[in-house]
Design a protein around this motif. Structure first.
Motif, PDB file in Angstrom:
ATOM      1  N   UNK A 205       0.811  -1.222   0.000  1.00 19.23           N
ATOM      2  CA  UNK A 205       0.000   0.000   0.000  1.00 19.23           C
ATOM      3  C   UNK A 205       0.847   1.277   0.000  1.00 19.23           C
ATOM      4  N   UNK A 206       1.949   1.263   0.753  1.00 19.99           N
ATOM      5  CA  UNK A 206       2.817   2.440   0.817  1.00 19.99           C
ATOM      6  C   UNK A 206       3.462   2.758  -0.533  1.00 19.99           C
ATOM      7  N   UNK A 207       4.025   1.736  -1.167  1.00 21.30           N
ATOM      8  CA  UNK A 207       4.736   1.994  -2.422  1.00 21.30           C
ATOM      9  C   UNK A 207       3.766   2.372  -3.542  1.00 21.30           C
ATOM     10  N   UNK A 208       2.552   1.804  -3.512  1.00 20.97           N
ATOM     11  CA  UNK A 208       1.544   2.198  -4.509  1.00 20.97           C
ATOM     12  C   UNK A 208       1.157   3.664  -4.304  1.00 20.97           C
ATOM     13  N   UNK A 209       0.889   4.050  -3.057  1.00 22.19           N
ATOM     14  CA  UNK A 209       0.512   5.433  -2.775  1.00 22.19           C
ATOM     15  C   UNK A 209       1.604   6.416  -3.142  1.00 22.19           C
ATOM     16  N   UNK A 222      -7.671  -2.147  -5.346  1.00 21.48           N
ATOM     17  CA  UNK A 222      -7.009  -2.694  -6.526  1.00 21.48           C
ATOM     18  C   UNK A 222      -7.056  -4.223  -6.547  1.00 21.48           C
ATOM     19  N   UNK A 223      -7.329  -4.773  -7.726  1.00 25.65           N
ATOM     20  CA  UNK A 223      -7.219  -6.214  -7.965  1.00 25.65           C
ATOM     21  C   UNK A 223      -6.214  -6.399  -9.087  1.00 25.65           C
ATOM     22  N   UNK A 224      -5.713  -7.615  -9.231  1.00 23.09           N
ATOM     23  CA  UNK A 224      -4.626  -7.836 -10.182  1.00 23.09           C
ATOM     24  C   UNK A 224      -5.043  -7.575 -11.625  1.00 23.09           C
ATOM     25  N   UNK A 225      -6.343  -7.680 -11.914  1.00 23.29           N
ATOM     26  CA  UNK A 225      -6.804  -7.371 -13.272  1.00 23.29           C
ATOM     27  C   UNK A 225      -6.627  -5.891 -13.613  1.00 23.29           C
ATOM     28  N   UNK A 226      -6.421  -5.049 -12.589  1.00 22.81           N
ATOM     29  CA  UNK A 226      -6.218  -3.620 -12.829  1.00 22.81           C
ATOM     30  C   UNK A 226      -4.783  -3.294 -13.241  1.00 22.81           C
ATOM     31  N   UNK A 227      -3.890  -4.247 -13.086  1.00 26.95           N
ATOM     32  CA  UNK A 227      -2.467  -4.020 -13.376  1.00 26.95           C
ATOM     33  C   UNK A 227      -2.123  -4.617 -14.739  1.00 26.95           C
ATOM     34  N   UNK A 228      -1.570  -3.808 -15.617  1.00 30.23           N
ATOM     35  CA  UNK A 228      -1.124  -4.265 -16.939  1.00 30.23           C
ATOM     36  C   UNK A 228       0.398  -4.206 -16.956  1.00 30.23           C
ATOM     37  N   UNK A 229       1.029  -5.357 -16.687  1.00 29.27           N
ATOM     38  CA  UNK A 229       2.488  -5.392 -16.614  1.00 29.27           C
ATOM     39  C   UNK A 229       3.137  -5.118 -17.968  1.00 29.27           C
ATOM     40  N   UNK A 230       2.504  -5.592 -19.025  1.00 22.45           N
ATOM     41  CA  UNK A 230       3.074  -5.430 -20.364  1.00 22.45           C
ATOM     42  C   UNK A 230       3.167  -3.956 -20.750  1.00 22.45           C
ATOM     43  N   UNK A 231       2.087  -3.224 -20.552  1.00 27.69           N
ATOM     44  CA  UNK A 231       2.062  -1.808 -20.939  1.00 27.69           C
ATOM     45  C   UNK A 231       2.425  -0.861 -19.796  1.00 27.69           C
ATOM     46  N   UNK A 232       2.722  -1.444 -18.637  1.00 26.07           N
ATOM     47  CA  UNK A 232       3.131  -0.679 -17.456  1.00 26.07           C
ATOM     48  C   UNK A 232       2.090   0.391 -17.098  1.00 26.07           C
ATOM     49  N   UNK A 233       0.865  -0.070 -16.910  1.00 29.67           N
ATOM     50  CA  UNK A 233      -0.215   0.833 -16.513  1.00 29.67           C
ATOM     51  C   UNK A 233      -1.007   0.245 -15.352  1.00 29.67           C
ATOM     52  N   UNK A 234      -1.716   1.118 -14.666  1.00 28.11           N
ATOM     53  CA  UNK A 234      -2.592   0.743 -13.560  1.00 28.11           C
ATOM     54  C   UNK A 234      -3.920   1.462 -13.782  1.00 28.11           C
ATOM     55  N   UNK A 235      -5.022   0.739 -13.645  1.00 25.11           N
ATOM     56  CA  UNK A 235      -6.339   1.325 -13.860  1.00 25.11           C
ATOM     57  C   UNK A 235      -7.087   1.480 -12.541  1.00 25.11           C
ATOM     58  N   UNK A 285       7.959   0.543  -9.365  1.00 24.15           N
ATOM     59  CA  UNK A 285       6.677   0.010  -8.909  1.00 24.15           C
ATOM     60  C   UNK A 285       6.308  -1.252  -9.683  1.00 24.15           C
ATOM     61  N   UNK A 286       6.577  -1.275 -10.981  1.00 22.54           N
ATOM     62  CA  UNK A 286       6.293  -2.473 -11.782  1.00 22.54           C
ATOM     63  C   UNK A 286       7.020  -3.674 -11.199  1.00 22.54           C
ATOM     64  N   UNK A 287       8.289  -3.494 -10.873  1.00 22.34           N
ATOM     65  CA  UNK A 287       9.088  -4.597 -10.327  1.00 22.34           C
ATOM     66  C   UNK A 287       8.541  -5.057  -8.977  1.00 22.34           C
ATOM     67  N   UNK A 288       8.167  -4.090  -8.127  1.00 25.42           N
ATOM     68  CA  UNK A 288       7.623  -4.430  -6.802  1.00 25.42           C
ATOM     69  C   UNK A 288       6.316  -5.207  -6.935  1.00 25.42           C
ATOM     70  N   UNK A 289       5.456  -4.795  -7.867  1.00 23.18           N
ATOM     71  CA  UNK A 289       4.177  -5.471  -8.059  1.00 23.18           C
ATOM     72  C   UNK A 289       4.361  -6.854  -8.672  1.00 23.18           C
ATOM     73  N   UNK A 294       3.912 -12.702  -8.016  1.00 21.85           N
ATOM     74  CA  UNK A 294       4.519 -14.050  -8.042  1.00 21.85           C
ATOM     75  C   UNK A 294       4.509 -14.684  -6.650  1.00 21.85           C
ATOM     76  N   UNK A 295       4.728 -13.855  -5.627  1.00 23.81           N
ATOM     77  CA  UNK A 295       4.697 -14.360  -4.250  1.00 23.81           C
ATOM     78  C   UNK A 295       3.303 -14.867  -3.906  1.00 23.81           C
ATOM     79  N   UNK A 296       2.273 -14.148  -4.333  1.00 23.18           N
ATOM     80  CA  UNK A 296       0.905 -14.565  -4.052  1.00 23.18           C
ATOM     81  C   UNK A 296       0.535 -15.844  -4.809  1.00 23.18           C
ATOM     82  N   UNK A 297       1.032 -15.984  -6.016  1.00 23.82           N
ATOM     83  CA  UNK A 297       0.774 -17.217  -6.783  1.00 23.82           C
ATOM     84  C   UNK A 297       1.337 -18.422  -6.035  1.00 23.82           C
ATOM     85  N   UNK A 298       2.561 -18.296  -5.521  1.00 23.46           N
ATOM     86  CA  UNK A 298       3.196 -19.396  -4.777  1.00 23.46           C
ATOM     87  C   UNK A 298       2.456 -19.657  -3.463  1.00 23.46           C
TER      88      UNK A 298
END
Length: 432
Positions: A205-209, A222-235, A285-289, A294-298
């Motif tokens: 939450x801190x790094x996003x803010x 925010x849910x993961x569908x809001x994050x577009x890693x390819x285009x580096x955007x957040x909705x 931020x892209x790298x942190x997300x 990946x951590x949540x998937x595991x």
């Protein structure tokens, strides 16, 4: 018109509630009554009964407001209009401002007797008492909306709440109560991230803010569908808010061993000002997300059936054109609408906005930065954009401000060392 009768009722659980009852038109010569039970207090039941009786007696015809106080009318307006058309959080804000400001000053007057001079004097007094322009503007809006409703329902023949003005050319008698926009210096931000490093519940939450300037409710929605890693955007497609629910009785609290559990729940609603937007996110931020994802998937694979899962009652909103419900309840009751939160712990449990209070407390007490709150991350991000030459239109759209004027007022009145240095450099270059 006969009085509304109030009666106490005891439920099977032993809980005492109150019921209102009033006589209505007889049918086939038999007396009929209209009633409703479940109120916590006699006062609450009596007020609701009076409104219901008035609505019954005057259905289909204009109400003669000669004996109606503005305070009673405001209660009716909240019940008949605002509760049907406003989000719970908006309604709570209305009720608070009416209770604290409008009713004490104007509530005792008859609705039809209030003049434009009364309302303008009230606005001017708030200004002289040092209330912020935002608070006065909000109260002014409530006056306008409530009298528009009275006019629409034929309670009055013309509204006095027209062209009310907030003074601009005069100094208030008392200093304006404005909440300072706090900029967090880089050295303090470094300390904050040292105290809440990667892996802590406050880190994401801190790094996003800090890197986006999102509002508190937008971060935690925010849910993961809001994050577009390819285009580096957040909705930003929604915000999360808390509905308090009904207060529990002593008996209900005993059943939960005296814990502070409530009947409240988190829910999704549209972003503030309907500020749906898609913004660019930087590589840090892209790298942190990505690491968090990946951590949540595991973790999901590791915890398997014990991983906490969340659902909402209706479709998730991913576009301004989607149908938006004012309250889309979130729970762990299974539905077809899965909520894959970005902010969650290792076991999948939701990291809610309430954790931000603990984060603020630690920063205040351990890091000794008393001015901090979550909103200061938003202001710091906007200030850093301004420092580095970002256009105000870009800042406005990124932060989701209602209009450009808001952005300009905030960021043209904030002087950081970087902005000052750039100003001095520009000044010196003018005459070379």
């Amino acid at each position: 018109m006969k009085d509304v009768l109030i009666k106490a009722r005891t439920l099977s659980t032993g809980k005492i509630v109150y019921e209102y009852r009033f006589e209505i038109a007889s049918v086939d010569g038999k007396r009929k009554w209209k009633s409703k039970s479940g109120f916590k207090t006699k006062t609450e039941a009596r007020e609701a009964g009076k409104l219901a009786q008035q609505a019954y007696e005057h259905v289909g015809q204009p109400i003669e407001p000669s004996n109606m106080s503005y305070a009673d009318f405001l209660d009716q307006w909240l019940e008949m209009d605002c509760k049907l058309n406003c989000k719970a959080s908006t309604l709570q804000g209305y009720e608070k401002k009416i209770r604290l400001y409008i009713k004490p000053a104007l509530g005792e007057y008859r609705l039809k007797a209030i003049t434009k001079n009364n309302l303008q004097d009230f606005i001017t007094k708030m200004y002289n008492d040092g209330f912020s322009r935002n608070t006065i503007s909000s109260v002014k809006g409530l006056l306008t909306k409530s009298f528009d409703f009275a006019l629409d329902r034929h309670y009055i023949t013309m509204t006095p709440a027209t062209r009310l003005t907030i003074p601009t050319k005069m100094q208030p008698k008392n200093k304006t109560r404005t909440k300072k926009h706090v900029y967090i210096p880089q050295n303090i931000m470094n300390k904050i991230f040292e105290r809440f490093p990667e892996g802590s519940s406050a880190y994401i939450p801190l790094i996003i803010g800090y890197h986006t300037g999102l509002r508190l409710g937008e971060i935690y929605a925010l849910v993961w569908e809001d994050i577009d890693f390819k285009n580096k955007t957040l909705s930003v497609n929604r915000q999360v808010q808390w509905e308090t629910g009904e207060e529990r009785t002593k008996e209900e609290k005993k059943k939960a061993n005296g814990t502070s559990e409530s009947n409240g729940f988190w829910y999704f609603s549209a972003p503030k000002y309907n500020s749906y937007r898609t913004i660019e996110i930087d590589d840090v931020l892209v790298e942190a997300l990505k690491k968090e994802y990946n951590k949540q998937i595991k973790a999901r694979a590791y915890y398997d059936e014990y991983y906490n899962k969340y659902y909402c009652e209706n479709n998730m909103v991913f576009s301004k054109t989607d149908e938006v419900l004012p309250v889309n309840k979130i729970s762990q009751s299974i539905s077809q609408h899965i909520v894959d939160f970005v902010c969650r712990r290792e076991d999948g449990s939701y990291i809610s906005p309430r954790t931000a209070q603990h984060t603020s407390y630690i920063i205040h007490t351990q890091l000794n930065f008393q001015e901090y709150d979550t909103h200061s991350l938003r202001h710091t991000h906007g200030t850093m954009l301004s420092e580095n030459g970002a256009d105000y239109v870009y800042i406005q759209r990124r932060l989701g401000h209602k209009d450009l004027k808001t952005t300009m007022e905030i960021y043209t009145n904030h002087l950081t060392d970087t902005i000052k240095e750039k100003g001095v450099t520009t000044l010196n270059s003018l005459y070379m």
